[in-house]
Structure formats: C-alpha cells, structure tokens
Design a protein around this motif. Sequence first.
Motif, PDB file in Angstrom:
ATOM      1  N   TYR A 722       0.841  -1.205   0.000  1.00 14.28           N
ATOM      2  CA  TYR A 722       0.000   0.000   0.000  1.00 14.28           C
ATOM      3  C   TYR A 722       0.878   1.259   0.000  1.00 14.28           C
ATOM      4  O   TYR A 722       0.621   2.219  -0.740  1.00 14.28           O
ATOM      5  CB  TYR A 722      -0.901  -0.040   1.229  1.00 14.28           C
ATOM      6  CG  TYR A 722      -1.775   1.167   1.458  1.00 14.28           C
ATOM      7  CD1 TYR A 722      -3.007   1.294   0.817  1.00 14.28           C
ATOM      8  CD2 TYR A 722      -1.399   2.161   2.353  1.00 14.28           C
ATOM      9  CE1 TYR A 722      -3.828   2.380   1.058  1.00 14.28           C
ATOM     10  CE2 TYR A 722      -2.209   3.256   2.597  1.00 14.28           C
ATOM     11  CZ  TYR A 722      -3.433   3.364   1.956  1.00 14.28           C
ATOM     12  OH  TYR A 722      -4.245   4.447   2.199  1.00 14.28           O
ATOM     13  N   VAL A 723       1.927   1.249   0.822  1.00 12.69           N
ATOM     14  CA  VAL A 723       2.851   2.384   0.853  1.00 12.69           C
ATOM     15  C   VAL A 723       3.474   2.593  -0.519  1.00 12.69           C
ATOM     16  O   VAL A 723       3.575   3.719  -1.017  1.00 12.69           O
ATOM     17  CB  VAL A 723       3.944   2.167   1.923  1.00 12.69           C
ATOM     18  CG1 VAL A 723       5.093   3.163   1.751  1.00 12.69           C
ATOM     19  CG2 VAL A 723       3.355   2.301   3.323  1.00 12.69           C
ATOM     20  N   GLY A 724       3.903   1.495  -1.169  1.00  9.01           N
ATOM     21  CA  GLY A 724       4.511   1.617  -2.484  1.00  9.01           C
ATOM     22  C   GLY A 724       3.559   2.201  -3.512  1.00  9.01           C
ATOM     23  O   GLY A 724       3.932   3.095  -4.291  1.00  9.01           O
ATOM     24  N   ILE A 725       2.316   1.715  -3.528  1.00 14.22           N
ATOM     25  CA  ILE A 725       1.322   2.213  -4.490  1.00 14.22           C
ATOM     26  C   ILE A 725       1.075   3.698  -4.295  1.00 14.22           C
ATOM     27  O   ILE A 725       1.000   4.469  -5.261  1.00 14.22           O
ATOM     28  CB  ILE A 725       0.005   1.419  -4.343  1.00 14.22           C
ATOM     29  CG1 ILE A 725       0.194  -0.025  -4.832  1.00 14.22           C
ATOM     30  CG2 ILE A 725      -1.135   2.091  -5.113  1.00 14.22           C
ATOM     31  CD1 ILE A 725      -0.970  -0.932  -4.512  1.00 14.22           C
ATOM     32  N   THR A 726       0.967   4.122  -3.050  1.00 12.04           N
ATOM     33  CA  THR A 726       0.610   5.519  -2.766  1.00 12.04           C
ATOM     34  C   THR A 726       1.796   6.473  -2.875  1.00 12.04           C
ATOM     35  O   THR A 726       1.657   7.659  -2.580  1.00 12.04           O
ATOM     36  CB  THR A 726      -0.024   5.641  -1.374  1.00 12.04           C
ATOM     37  OG1 THR A 726       0.857   5.063  -0.389  1.00 12.04           O
ATOM     38  CG2 THR A 726      -1.367   4.926  -1.330  1.00 12.04           C
ATOM     39  N   ARG A 727       2.971   5.979  -3.310  1.00 12.06           N
ATOM     40  CA  ARG A 727       4.087   6.892  -3.622  1.00 12.06           C
ATOM     41  C   ARG A 727       3.912   7.494  -5.016  1.00 12.06           C
ATOM     42  O   ARG A 727       4.542   8.498  -5.345  1.00 12.06           O
ATOM     43  CB  ARG A 727       5.433   6.155  -3.621  1.00 12.06           C
ATOM     44  CG  ARG A 727       5.865   5.485  -2.327  1.00 12.06           C
ATOM     45  CD  ARG A 727       5.771   6.342  -1.117  1.00 12.06           C
ATOM     46  NE  ARG A 727       4.476   6.157  -0.470  1.00 12.06           N
ATOM     47  CZ  ARG A 727       3.943   6.978   0.428  1.00 12.06           C
ATOM     48  NH1 ARG A 727       4.558   8.090   0.750  1.00 12.06           N
ATOM     49  NH2 ARG A 727       2.766   6.723   0.982  1.00 12.06           N
ATOM     50  N   ALA A 728       3.080   6.859  -5.861  1.00 17.15           N
ATOM     51  CA  ALA A 728       2.967   7.269  -7.270  1.00 17.15           C
ATOM     52  C   ALA A 728       1.986   8.420  -7.422  1.00 17.15           C
ATOM     53  O   ALA A 728       0.880   8.374  -6.883  1.00 17.15           O
ATOM     54  CB  ALA A 728       2.517   6.083  -8.117  1.00 17.15           C
ATOM     55  N   ARG A 729       2.359   9.419  -8.195  1.00 17.11           N
ATOM     56  CA  ARG A 729       1.477  10.545  -8.469  1.00 17.11           C
ATOM     57  C   ARG A 729       0.676  10.318  -9.761  1.00 17.11           C
ATOM     58  O   ARG A 729      -0.527  10.463  -9.785  1.00 17.11           O
ATOM     59  CB  ARG A 729       2.267  11.854  -8.585  1.00 17.11           C
ATOM     60  CG  ARG A 729       3.029  12.220  -7.314  1.00 17.11           C
ATOM     61  CD  ARG A 729       3.566  13.651  -7.381  1.00 17.11           C
ATOM     62  NE  ARG A 729       2.474  14.598  -7.305  1.00 17.11           N
ATOM     63  CZ  ARG A 729       2.115  15.422  -8.268  1.00 17.11           C
ATOM     64  NH1 ARG A 729       2.777  15.420  -9.421  1.00 17.11           N
ATOM     65  NH2 ARG A 729       1.109  16.268  -8.110  1.00 17.11           N
ATOM     66  N   ARG A 730       1.360   9.948 -10.843  1.00 17.67           N
ATOM     67  CA  ARG A 730       0.701   9.857 -12.146  1.00 17.67           C
ATOM     68  C   ARG A 730       0.746   8.451 -12.752  1.00 17.67           C
ATOM     69  O   ARG A 730      -0.215   8.023 -13.365  1.00 17.67           O
ATOM     70  CB  ARG A 730       1.355  10.826 -13.143  1.00 17.67           C
ATOM     71  CG  ARG A 730       1.319  12.286 -12.720  1.00 17.67           C
ATOM     72  CD  ARG A 730       2.172  13.150 -13.640  1.00 17.67           C
ATOM     73  NE  ARG A 730       2.241  14.522 -13.156  1.00 17.67           N
ATOM     74  CZ  ARG A 730       1.363  15.467 -13.442  1.00 17.67           C
ATOM     75  NH1 ARG A 730       0.346  15.187 -14.253  1.00 17.67           N
ATOM     76  NH2 ARG A 730       1.481  16.690 -12.963  1.00 17.67           N
ATOM     77  N   ARG A 731       1.875   7.783 -12.600  1.00 23.55           N
ATOM     78  CA  ARG A 731       2.046   6.506 -13.283  1.00 23.55           C
ATOM     79  C   ARG A 731       2.617   5.477 -12.318  1.00 23.55           C
ATOM     80  O   ARG A 731       3.470   5.792 -11.484  1.00 23.55           O
ATOM     81  CB  ARG A 731       2.963   6.661 -14.507  1.00 23.55           C
ATOM     82  CG  ARG A 731       2.382   7.576 -15.583  1.00 23.55           C
ATOM     83  CD  ARG A 731       3.374   7.822 -16.709  1.00 23.55           C
ATOM     84  NE  ARG A 731       2.760   8.588 -17.792  1.00 23.55           N
ATOM     85  CZ  ARG A 731       2.687   9.903 -17.824  1.00 23.55           C
ATOM     86  NH1 ARG A 731       3.208  10.611 -16.825  1.00 23.55           N
ATOM     87  NH2 ARG A 731       2.115  10.535 -18.833  1.00 23.55           N
ATOM     88  N   LEU A 732       2.150   4.223 -12.502  1.00 25.47           N
ATOM     89  CA  LEU A 732       2.559   3.138 -11.612  1.00 25.47           C
ATOM     90  C   LEU A 732       2.739   1.863 -12.423  1.00 25.47           C
ATOM     91  O   LEU A 732       1.899   1.532 -13.270  1.00 25.47           O
ATOM     92  CB  LEU A 732       1.492   2.915 -10.524  1.00 25.47           C
ATOM     93  CG  LEU A 732       1.674   1.719  -9.598  1.00 25.47           C
ATOM     94  CD1 LEU A 732       2.880   1.930  -8.686  1.00 25.47           C
ATOM     95  CD2 LEU A 732       0.408   1.497  -8.757  1.00 25.47           C
ATOM     96  N   CYS A 733       3.825   1.159 -12.185  1.00 26.38           N
ATOM     97  CA  CYS A 733       4.077  -0.134 -12.832  1.00 26.38           C
ATOM     98  C   CYS A 733       4.544  -1.122 -11.767  1.00 26.38           C
ATOM     99  O   CYS A 733       5.512  -0.843 -11.053  1.00 26.38           O
ATOM    100  CB  CYS A 733       5.140   0.016 -13.924  1.00 26.38           C
ATOM    101  SG  CYS A 733       5.599  -1.554 -14.701  1.00 26.38           S
ATOM    102  N   ILE A 734       3.835  -2.249 -11.631  1.00 24.63           N
ATOM    103  CA  ILE A 734       4.200  -3.284 -10.658  1.00 24.63           C
ATOM    104  C   ILE A 734       4.538  -4.560 -11.415  1.00 24.63           C
ATOM    105  O   ILE A 734       3.768  -4.998 -12.274  1.00 24.63           O
ATOM    106  CB  ILE A 734       3.062  -3.547  -9.664  1.00 24.63           C
ATOM    107  CG1 ILE A 734       2.571  -2.239  -9.023  1.00 24.63           C
ATOM    108  CG2 ILE A 734       3.523  -4.502  -8.569  1.00 24.63           C
ATOM    109  CD1 ILE A 734       1.434  -2.406  -8.039  1.00 24.63           C
ATOM    110  N   SER A 735       5.688  -5.157 -11.097  1.00 23.83           N
ATOM    111  CA  SER A 735       6.136  -6.345 -11.823  1.00 23.83           C
ATOM    112  C   SER A 735       6.619  -7.414 -10.844  1.00 23.83           C
ATOM    113  O   SER A 735       6.814  -7.161  -9.655  1.00 23.83           O
ATOM    114  CB  SER A 735       7.265  -5.976 -12.796  1.00 23.83           C
ATOM    115  OG  SER A 735       8.373  -5.447 -12.098  1.00 23.83           O
ATOM    116  N   TRP A 736       6.825  -8.614 -11.394  1.00 22.08           N
ATOM    117  CA  TRP A 736       7.350  -9.720 -10.596  1.00 22.08           C
ATOM    118  C   TRP A 736       8.026 -10.714 -11.535  1.00 22.08           C
ATOM    119  O   TRP A 736       7.856 -10.652 -12.752  1.00 22.08           O
ATOM    120  CB  TRP A 736       6.235 -10.405  -9.806  1.00 22.08           C
ATOM    121  CG  TRP A 736       5.251 -11.159 -10.667  1.00 22.08           C
ATOM    122  CD1 TRP A 736       4.258 -10.619 -11.443  1.00 22.08           C
ATOM    123  CD2 TRP A 736       5.185 -12.562 -10.857  1.00 22.08           C
ATOM    124  NE1 TRP A 736       3.571 -11.592 -12.097  1.00 22.08           N
ATOM    125  CE2 TRP A 736       4.117 -12.823 -11.757  1.00 22.08           C
ATOM    126  CE3 TRP A 736       5.905 -13.652 -10.357  1.00 22.08           C
ATOM    127  CZ2 TRP A 736       3.766 -14.095 -12.161  1.00 22.08           C
ATOM    128  CZ3 TRP A 736       5.549 -14.927 -10.753  1.00 22.08           C
ATOM    129  CH2 TRP A 736       4.493 -15.148 -11.644  1.00 22.08           C
TER     130      TRP A 736
END
Length: 781
Positions: A722-736
């Motif tokens: 949740y902390v990681g997601i809410t660091r993004a202002r405009r664009r977000l990319c999550i990978s694994w």
Amino acid sequence: MMQLRRSQQKVMTYTGGYMAVSAVPGSGKTTTLSLLAVELIERHGFGRLEERSLRQRLQQERTRSANEPAAGQELELPQVLIVTFSNAAVANFKSKIAGFLRERGLPQHAGYDVRTLHSLSHWIVQQAPGDVGLDPEYDILGEVEFHRGVASAVARFISRNRTAILEALGLSEEVSESDLRRVMQDLATTTIRTAKMMRLRPEELMRRLAGVSDGPVVRLAMLGAEMYAEYQQYLNQRASLDFDDLVWLAYDLLQKNRALLRRLQQRWPYILEDEAQDSSPLQEKILALLSAAHHNWVRVGDPNQAINATFTSADPRYFRRFCERPDVRLVRLDEAGRSALPIIRLANDLVKWTCEKHPEPEIRRRAFALQMIHPVPKGDPQPNPPAEESAVHLTREFPTWEAEVREICQRAKRYVQTHPNDTVAILVPTNILGSQVVKQLSELGVDFEDLLREPSQARSVLRVLAGIAHFATAPRTSSILVELFSTLAEAHVWELPAGLNISRLLALLRSARPERLLFPEPGKSRRMALPPVEDLPEELIAVIERFAEQAAGWLRASLLPIDEFVLTVGTELFRSPFQLALVQQIAATMRHAADMNPSWRLPDLARELAELSSDPRALPQMGFRELGYTPQPGVINVATLHGAKGLEWDLVYILGADRAWFPEHPDQVWMESWGILEGSEREEVTELIRALSDEVDLPRGAHPPTKEAQLEHIAERLRLLYVGITRARRRLCISWSRRRLVSGPFGILRDKETDIAPALERLRQFYERAAKGAPISEAEP
C-alpha cells in the motif's frame, strides 16, 4: 491564511478531550498537527503569557497544590507538547510551527515544546533521578555506544559459548566469525530492545523462557536473553543507561512521584502525538499518564502505513484500539492531492479487498483500517494530477529477476529521456535486489540516486565530517592537517586539477606552519607559511591556499553548537540531495548526543563522529522526507519500499511483487531475516517476548507466538505494498518474476522459485474490470 480542506477543518474544531486523527497518505498530517498546535497556543494565550502575571496567578494556588515547587525552582509556563518520531521530525515541526506563529504575529518560540520519546523521557528522569535510584550525573549511551556495547557483549558471549550457539542455530563449524557475530548482534539487539520496552530484566526474561516448551524460537530467544544479560553487565560496569532504559525509568518515575506527574500535567495541558501508528506500549502509557488529569490528548497517525512493527517495538494495534474507544473523537484526514484517481482507486481496492475478502480471515481485521483515500475538491491549491495523464500497468511477469531488472531499468531510462521534468523511482523489497538495480543503471549510464541506505554511502560523508571535527580539536598539528586533506581528496569533495602531485602537496603541508597557513598575518600571503621551495607549480599553491581558507572557516564554525557546525560544513562540501539528507541526519544525531551528554565538548563529539564513521549502521533510521530530501526531475531514485515512505514520484516502478515477499497464508511466510538464518525468526522472537510480558494489555491472540508473528508478517507486507502504491502521483508499474533473488547462507546470492503475489493478482483483476468500463463502485473513494 492557508486554505484548509474539509477534513482539516474538522481537526481545527478541536477544543479538548481525547481525539484520534486517522490520516491517509499525502493528506498533510504534519502541517495539520502544526496548525492545531498554533490554534491552541493562540486560543489559550500560551505564547503571550507574561511570566510575572503567570506567577501571580499560580501563587494563589500554591498553598492548595500538592505540587509546590522546591526552593529556587522556576514556575513553568503552560505549553502544547508535541511528541514525534525522530530528531529530524522535531526540527520540521519547530520550523512549521514557528512559521505559522510568525504569520499570526505571535512569538515564534513560545508556547510549545517538541520532543522525541527519548528526549521527553530523559527530561522527565532529570527532574527527580534519585526517585528511581539514579545518581544525578548518570551517563547515557548514544546509538554509537549502544552498538559498541552490544558488539562487546556478543563477542564475549560467543567466545564462551560458540559450540552451543552453532547447535542452536543449526550451523556448522565452518561458519565465519564475522557472519556469526553479525547474526548474533542482530539477535541481541532485537531481544534487548523488545525486552526493555516490555519492562523485562534479563533474569526475568530467562526465567519466563524456561517455563515455555522447548523449540527453535525459544532457543533463539534464550540466546538473546543471555546476551542481554551480558550487555546489561556492560552498562552496569559503566554506570550508564541506554535510551530504552530512559523510557522505562520515565514511566516508573511518573507512577512513583505523583507530585511530579501533577506538575507535568499542568506544564503540558495539551498533548499532540505524531506517527501514533508506530507508538510502543510504553510510549502510550507515558502519554496516557501525562494526559490523565485533563484528557487533552490528540493522536495522529496512519494505521495503514504501519510498517515498522516487525523490527521495532512499535505495535499498530494500540493506535487502532485508541481510535475505537467510545471516549475518543475520531476524525479522518482522508483527502489527499498526491495521486491521480486511478492510483487512488487501486490503493482503496487493496484495502477494501483485504478487509472484506482476504483468504486468511485473521488478516481481514489485522492488516488495514477500512479507510478510503478521497481526492481533494476542485480549487484546492494542491490538486490531484488529471486522471487522463495517469497510467497503471500491473503484473508484468518476467521469467527471472535478471530479466525484470534489465527491462525495468531500460524502461526507466527511456522515460526520463522523454520526460525530463518528471520524477521517477524504482522501489524494491530488499537491498539485495536494489543493489542489482543500481548495478544495471550504472551500466546504462543513466543519472540516478541510490537511496538504499547502504553503510558505504554514509561512511564517506561521516569520514569527512569526522576528519574536520578532529582537525578542529588540534588545528596546530601538521599531521592532522595532512590527514584531513587526504580524507577530503579520497572522498572527492573537490575537483582537483588533473595530474596534481598529491604526494608533493602533502609533503608541503607536513612542513608548513599551520597557524600561519590558516590565519596569515595582515598583509602576508598563505604561501609564506610553506617551506621555501623553488619552482612550485601555481596550481599546487592555489589548491593549498583554497584548502587552508576553507579549513580556517571550519575552525571558526567549530565554535557553533555541534549540529550547526555539521550543517555548516556539510552544506558547503556536499551537493547531492541524498548527501545533504545524510548531513541533516548526522546533525540531528549529534545534537541529540550533545543534549544527552551536556558535559561533552568538541573532542568528545569528534570521537562520537569518528565512531559513527566506523559503523554508520548506528545512525538512527529516519525517513528521507523528514531529512529534507526531495526527488529531482530526470533522476531515477532507487529505494526500498520501507525507505520510500514519505516521498512521492510522478512514476513509480515496484519490482519483486511475488508470493514470497507478499505471502497469503502463514505457511507461506519466508524471509531473509538474518542473512544466515531462513524464516521469520526475528518476528517470532519479538512476538514470543511480547507474549511473555505483562505490558501487552491487548487481548491475547488465540495463536502461538510463531503464528502470531507470521500473521503480522503478512499484514505488514500488505501495508508495505500500500505504501509503495501511494508513492505514485501519475504513473505506476508493478512487476514480478518467477525466480526471485535471495541471500542464502553466508550472503551467497541464489534464486528461489515463486509465483505472483495474491494481492497483486487481485489488483490486476480489479484494474482489468475498470479498464473495460465495468462498475468499480466498490473501490470508489
């Protein structure tokens, strides 16, 4: 006058009593709490009370009060007390409050007192040290001395018990001494700090552990308890206390000396607590005592950003329990302008799904408070980024971690080339993966900032500051002047001329007369302090003169308080935002050391800096935002998810979002806790000590300590996502990736097969529905 949002206006209506402010990321809680302090100061006239009129008013009550001051003791002005997490946060609050008071035409430095828990506890104990069996001249161990004491205790313990330790850890005789010491120091530190916050002496901890059925975690905890006893002996031999002792003694003193307690309740008629989600049991008990007479206690925190419980004494359950009390007014600071609406919806969906549908029922009530983020209203001075400029890419699957790192770094490079005015971060779950990202970015030749908090990064800055402080203690010594120049040259704080003969320069410095070089007589040049040598290159003389001029300035700055000295020197020599943030952190640490040891002079503080440079891990871990760090456009930041808290970027990449790091059930919990050991041992030892304590007044869980630790591990990792997601202002990319990088025995890197994090799979399904125009009302803010 500052424009307040709806939720901030609710906070400003506070007049008294217990209040909880449950904030969301980016809602401006520090500013809101600072404004509330100013409101209370102005409303009650704390800053304008004349001492004489206050004396007259209090004099009428002296005969009735059981809190009559001793002869010669000053009567105290009432103040708003603000308790926060770190020394850097103290400075931030003081700056904000002073600015708001100045805007209102009020005295800037009156009517409030901002402290950390440690400085508050130290001040309380100083009021009556004899009541808790202390000599008035007691010594306090700083963080550096604490780590030195633990290392000394561990070394003695290993020398006597090596075979038993290896058997308890399941290790062979081949393990290196350095690896074993590192593991045992971590175990000792975890045990000592947890036990002291639970008010358990080493003998009592060992007695209680002896009554528990034997098992791997019990054996680890017993080793920790035995090293705790060794460390306590180290303290006793020096007649010293550490910071955790101060907190413990402050609570004991307030319980024992009721007259002092009443005096402090009058001194601080309003108490404001920051970062309450990271409060410890003893912190809550101390503040509860201080507010017991007037009930004016405001606690501000974000329960969904509680990410320190597994490696500190913090326990987010206390703040959540406070929020649910019937005598507490709950205000949600739930409007935030940081992120675009698609990112807000994603974060809200993670919270809602976890609270209502997580496959592990215990996690539904444990991980999050069911609290949604709302965008700010139109016309807000800090509006949310437009949704049409936002993009979210989830569950990008890679076959290996190498492929993931390589592709994401290349994407980040292309992005900063096409969007040079945007800020970008690559966030990783571990330093191990982060170091590979740093290596890849270096090979790509891209501009980046390494925020992984590796000790080597801090060591260079510390060595420079320690060298300058050491020079200031003996400026007439040529050898120290030579040593200082060498340190500065090795740290590359200057751009020296190409081909400069360093050896010849150092020989000249060694033969120079320092006093004439630093402070030449009127009308004479610095070169006259050098030995008469023919054909000296002008560029060499110019470098020496520049160095001498700066060194003279540092010598003058050494007359300042230690934190101002560090800031003056550090801001002159260092330029990168990360280095300047480290300078702020070091300055705050040295200020704290000086406050805790008022008899220390510059030589003592210089030694403390030198000790820090030998072990930068002793620096207290602070958030980069608190240290004044601001991400720069066009520069890729590399940070851990933990280290990213408090910061924000236009584009955020989150790597390694797999099941191993974000597990779903207790039997899936796995982590690299101590480098050699595998499993959640640190959390399990902490939970076992908590279970044996009388201080945890929360309802006992129905699970054994091991499962409790595993459940908290799962919950905290979800909060970390949740902390990681809410660091993004405009664009977000999550990978694994299907094969993740882990640290095996003795620090050897190896791969581990894994799968997608269940929470990430859920978010992918949600976002696919949203992209197709399916109803998403369940996640609407």
